[in-house]
Design a protein around this motif. Structure first.
Motif, PDB file in Angstrom:
ATOM      1  N   LEU A  46       0.848  -1.185   0.000  1.00  0.00           N
ATOM      2  CA  LEU A  46       0.000   0.000   0.000  1.00  0.00           C
ATOM      3  C   LEU A  46       0.886   1.238   0.000  1.00  0.00           C
ATOM      4  CD1 LEU A  46      -2.565  -1.236   2.663  1.00  0.00           C
ATOM      5  CD2 LEU A  46      -2.849  -1.210   0.187  1.00  0.00           C
ATOM      6  N   PRO A  47       0.339   2.398  -0.298  1.00  0.00           N
ATOM      7  CA  PRO A  47       1.158   3.617  -0.287  1.00  0.00           C
ATOM      8  C   PRO A  47       1.797   3.861   1.079  1.00  0.00           C
ATOM      9  CG  PRO A  47      -0.955   4.038  -1.326  1.00  0.00           C
ATOM     10  CD  PRO A  47      -1.018   2.659  -0.736  1.00  0.00           C
ATOM     11  N   GLY A  48       3.023   4.362   1.060  1.00  0.00           N
ATOM     12  CA  GLY A  48       3.750   4.623   2.301  1.00  0.00           C
ATOM     13  C   GLY A  48       4.388   3.356   2.835  1.00  0.00           C
TER      14      GLY A  48
END
Length: 57
Positions: A46-48
């Protein structure tokens, strides 16, 4: 804390994992999705610094 030898060999989307005892497992990674033969779990980045992982078998 002992030192552990690990090596990864990437061949296209397939990743081979080795330890001091030899071959350990293999993984496949396509985009953000991946699967590992030892954990038998799917993972999605996922992002991050976060990722989602399915439960084992």
């Amino acid at each position: 804390m002992p030192i552990v030898f690990r090596k990864r060999k990437k061949i296209g989307p397939i990743i081979l994992n080795f330890t001091e005892n030899g071959f350990s497992s293999w993984s496949i990674k396509i985009g953000r999705w991946s699967w590992n033969s030892k954990a038998k779990a799917h993972r999605y980045d996922l992002p991050g610094p976060v990722s989602w992982r399915s439960k084992k078998g």
